[in-house]
Design a protein around this motif. Structure first.
Motif, PDB file in Angstrom:
ATOM      1  N   PRO A 337      54.580  20.510 -26.466  1.00 40.90           N
ATOM      2  CA  PRO A 337      55.259  20.679 -25.179  1.00 40.90           C
ATOM      3  C   PRO A 337      54.489  20.035 -24.024  1.00 40.90           C
ATOM      4  N   ARG A 341      55.836  17.128 -21.512  1.00 37.61           N
ATOM      5  CA  ARG A 341      55.820  17.322 -20.054  1.00 37.61           C
ATOM      6  C   ARG A 341      55.088  16.170 -19.374  1.00 37.61           C
ATOM      7  N   GLU A 348      58.859  20.263 -15.756  1.00 35.66           N
ATOM      8  CA  GLU A 348      58.910  21.337 -16.737  1.00 35.66           C
ATOM      9  C   GLU A 348      60.315  21.528 -17.303  1.00 35.66           C
ATOM     10  N   ALA A 349      61.315  21.508 -16.425  1.00 34.40           N
ATOM     11  CA  ALA A 349      62.693  21.729 -16.881  1.00 34.40           C
ATOM     12  C   ALA A 349      63.153  20.594 -17.789  1.00 34.40           C
ATOM     13  N   ARG A 352      61.595  20.961 -21.178  1.00 37.05           N
ATOM     14  CA  ARG A 352      62.246  21.983 -21.991  1.00 37.05           C
ATOM     15  C   ARG A 352      63.545  21.460 -22.596  1.00 37.05           C
ATOM     16  N   ARG A 353      64.317  20.720 -21.799  1.00 32.72           N
ATOM     17  CA  ARG A 353      65.570  20.156 -22.302  1.00 32.72           C
ATOM     18  C   ARG A 353      65.297  19.141 -23.421  1.00 32.72           C
ATOM     19  N   ALA A 355      62.662  19.130 -25.440  1.00 35.22           N
ATOM     20  CA  ALA A 355      62.221  19.873 -26.618  1.00 35.22           C
ATOM     21  C   ALA A 355      63.413  20.467 -27.361  1.00 35.22           C
ATOM     22  N   GLU A 356      64.388  20.960 -26.611  1.00 36.61           N
ATOM     23  CA  GLU A 356      65.583  21.527 -27.235  1.00 36.61           C
ATOM     24  C   GLU A 356      66.411  20.437 -27.904  1.00 36.61           C
ATOM     25  N   THR A 361      59.311  22.352 -32.228  1.00 33.84           N
ATOM     26  CA  THR A 361      58.754  23.700 -32.347  1.00 33.84           C
ATOM     27  C   THR A 361      57.274  23.597 -32.677  1.00 33.84           C
TER      28      THR A 361
END
Length: 670
Positions: A337, A341, A348-349, A352-353, A355-356, A361
């Motif tokens: 992560p 970033r 950060e947002a 996260r998107r 990573a999804e 993981t």
């Protein structure tokens, strides 16, 4: 101070040129030295992108104490398995028979006559509960050699005798028929992983040759089951971490059953074979994702494996350098992560998107596409790729292997033709030109490897002849240049005269090659087509283009080995089954006659190349051109217009000038 490997062309051998071990390459002089000193030979076999080969080199072969003992009590011989697959095959058979398993690095102790008596793979620097240290192995072998010589040489002689007698007479049973091929599909269905695609459990290797068989079987029979298994597996691999979601191409295998975490080395043969599979899947389904994966793999090959001479390097390493020193497997490809970033400017947002979207993981720090969609914003992919490019890149084994380049030539030529990418066809022509210029002599003999445009020391083996001929024939079908067909014929003549036994069996080495303790002969497909099945496929295609029954008869005799294996072990004879599908279907012979550059000629040619008929061969040119394939002879233009002729065996359809009619003629099966 360098050892004797410093003058070799193999990158793997050169990696060991500065070891304190006094390595010899595989050569008669090494065994003469062992005989003179009355010491055993230690054979160490590996390849440049092998992770555990690097580990054992750092732990043991760079250790001054181990090297001193090894130099005093043994003659140490280092072999690149990709350069000498014959040596690798003979001694790997002994390792597997003795230990029940095999792999690389392979470690074998033998007499000066090449007779093996002690076997292993990786040995650690310190003993493990189930594994002695390398030093303990060396000391134990040295003691046995000095104190129990008769026992050691007796074991070695018995093993050599058993290996030499392993070949059974080949009675050339019939080639597979419809029932045999259907039984192979049923056998594959019984092992199919319904949830995750592929066959069997972890680790999972891309079953590229099996997938090619399933696609050909579907094309001939319309079997929905065959297509379902092929499509599900291709999609699962394409979504998984085994597929490089940023740079394209596929890793060697996945360590899990869900294709998530790869073993990170990238091999030329895997990517060439998978490129062809995804292109052929697109021909059948028209799936846009299959096209995207195919073109991404083709671009990876050209961008990252192409050499300055136009050939293709054999592999990218699994390991790469990490900050602070040392190397780690997968360091170039894995993400955290924090790395996401940082690559995305600290957002950060957005991290996260990302990573999804990529299924990142802690347990699986690789990028994949968990679905259900395929699209990742181009800008996101580009930013992450740019950030990854700043990392230390994996090493590249830049030797050119004839067989694997033949696979790449076929795949790039067909992909370029299917997707209107002339740059890919040009890349195929360039690689074929290197093979013809550097690897092939005027007598139809091949050299196995080259590096920097300089031929290596090893003679070509059967897979080189089969795969290069396959590539030349595919390239002839795409370009219509008869030089490639002539080169293929010269190679296949050598197969018939130098590699074929009186009973039709095919040997991996020529009859004038170096004599080992056994002349290797293995029809089973492994990570790439076996020499046996590769040669059978090329012989079949060449016979269809030339009408010469000698090549057809040789192909059918060779395919006899597939028949008893079709129902029992279909996963391990996938290319043989694919060739058998082509043989049972004909294969279709398509002659496209008409002037080059004419739009109507090109439309017919494109239709022929995009047809899914199993193993169909295509000839393009002017009618009755003596330089062209005999398939074009006696095929005139119809009413002065470019014309296509489709035949199968002794039956021909009506000639047509319409691409739609040609497509229909190539769509049905038997």
């Amino acid at each position: 101070m360098s050892n004797r490997l410093a003058a070799e062309t193999s990158p793997y051998l050169l990696q060991h040129a500065d070891n304190p071990v006094d390595w010899w390459p595989w050569c008669p002089e090494a065994f003469d030295e062992a005989r003179r000193r009355d010491v055993p030979v230690l054979l160490s076999v590996g390849y440049a992108s092998c992770h555990w080969c690097h580990v054992m080199a750092r732990e043991s072969f760079e250790d001054a104490g181990i090297a001193a003992f090894l130099n005093e009590r043994f003659v140490a011989v280092k072999v690149d398995r990709e350069e000498r697959p014959d040596v690798d095959a003979v001694y790997m058979e002994a390792v597997q028979a003795a230990t029940g398993h095999g792999g690389w690095p392979m470690t074998v102790m033998m007499t000066a006559d090449g007779e093996p008596f002690h076997f292993g793979t990786y040995f650690p620097p310190r003993p493990h509960p189930q594994l002695p240290s390398f030093r303990q192995v060396l000391e134990g072998v040295d003691t046995a050699w000095r104190e129990r010589r008769g026992e050691v040489t007796g074991i070695a002689a018995r093993i050599a005798e058993e290996l030499a007698g392993a070949d059974r007479a080949y009675d050339a049973p019939r080639a597979p028929g419809a029932d045999d091929l259907a039984a192979a599909v049923r056998g594959l269905a019984a092992e199919f992983d319904e949830a995750r695609g592929g066959f069997g459990g972890a680790p999972k290797f891309p079953p590229s040759m099996t997938l090619e068989f399933l696609l050909r079987h579907h094309a001939r029979t319309g079997s929905p089951e065959a297509l379902r298994m092929a499509e599900r597996t291709c999609e699962a691999m394409a979504r998984g971490g085994i597929h490089d979601q940023l740079g394209g191409g596929f890793a060697r295998y996945a360590v899990d059953a869900a294709w998530t975490v790869p073993h990170f080395e990238k091999m030329l043969y895997d990517n060439a074979l998978l490129l062809r599979v995804y292109t052929h899947l697109w021909r059948v389904t028209g799936a846009s994702w299959a096209r995207r994966v195919a073109l991404g793999t083709a671009d990876f090959l050209v961008r990252e494996l192409r050499t300055p001479q136009g050939g293709f390097a054999s592999a990218l390493d699994a390991d790469s350098a990490v900050p602070g020193g040392g190397h780690e497997e997968g360091a170039y490809y894995v993400w955290t992560p924090e790395a996401l970033r940082e690559a995305l400017g600290g957002d950060e947002a957005e991290a996260r998107r990302a990573a999804e979207a990529f299924g990142l993981t802690d347990d699986a720090p690789v990028l994949r596409l968990p679905g259900p969609g395929w699209e990742v914003p181009h800008e996101l992919r580009s930013r992450l790729l740019a950030a990854r490019e700043l990392r230390a890149r994996p090493g590249r084994d830049d030797k050119v292997i004839a067989a694997w380049n033949g696979l790449a030539v076929a795949a790039l030529a067909e992909t370029g033709a299917c997707f209107d990418r002339p740059d890919l066809v040009t890349a195929a022509v360039d690689a074929a030109g290197l093979l013809a210029r550097v690897h092939l002599d005027g007598a139809g003999r091949l050299v196995r490897t080259s590096r920097d445009g300089r031929a290596g020391p090893s003679m070509g083996v059967l897979e080189d002849y089969g795969d290069v001929a396959e590539g030349f024939i595919a390239l002839y079908g795409v370009t219509g240049d008869p030089v490639w067909l002539r080169h293929a014929g010269a190679l296949l003549d050598t197969v018939l005269t130098r590699f074929t036994g009186p009973d039709g069996a095919l040997f991996d080495t020529a009859d004038d090659a170096e004599r080992l303790i056994r002349r290797p002969r293995d029809p089973m497909d492994g990570a790439a087509p076996s020499g046996w099945t590769a040669a059978a496929g090329a012989l079949l295609s060449y016979a269809a283009l030339t009408g010469d029954d000698r090549y057809r008869a040789a192909a059918e005799r060779a395919l006899g080995i597939v028949t008893p294996l079709a129902g029992r072990a279909p996963r391990f004879i996938g290319w043989g089954l694919a060739v058998a599908e082509a043989a049972y279907d004909g294969p279709r012979q398509v002659a496209v006659v008409g002037p080059r550059g004419d739009a109507a000629t090109e439309a017919l040619h494109r239709t022929a190349l995009r047809a899914a008929a199993p193993g169909a061969v295509v000839a393009l040119g002017a009618p009755d051109d003596p330089e062209q394939a005999p398939l074009l002879a006696g095929r005139p233009l119809r009413e002065g217009r470019p014309t296509a002729y489709v035949c199968r065996g002794f039956e021909c359809d009506l000639p047509t000038t319409e691409p739609e009619t040609l497509a229909a003629q190539l769509g049905g099966g038997r």
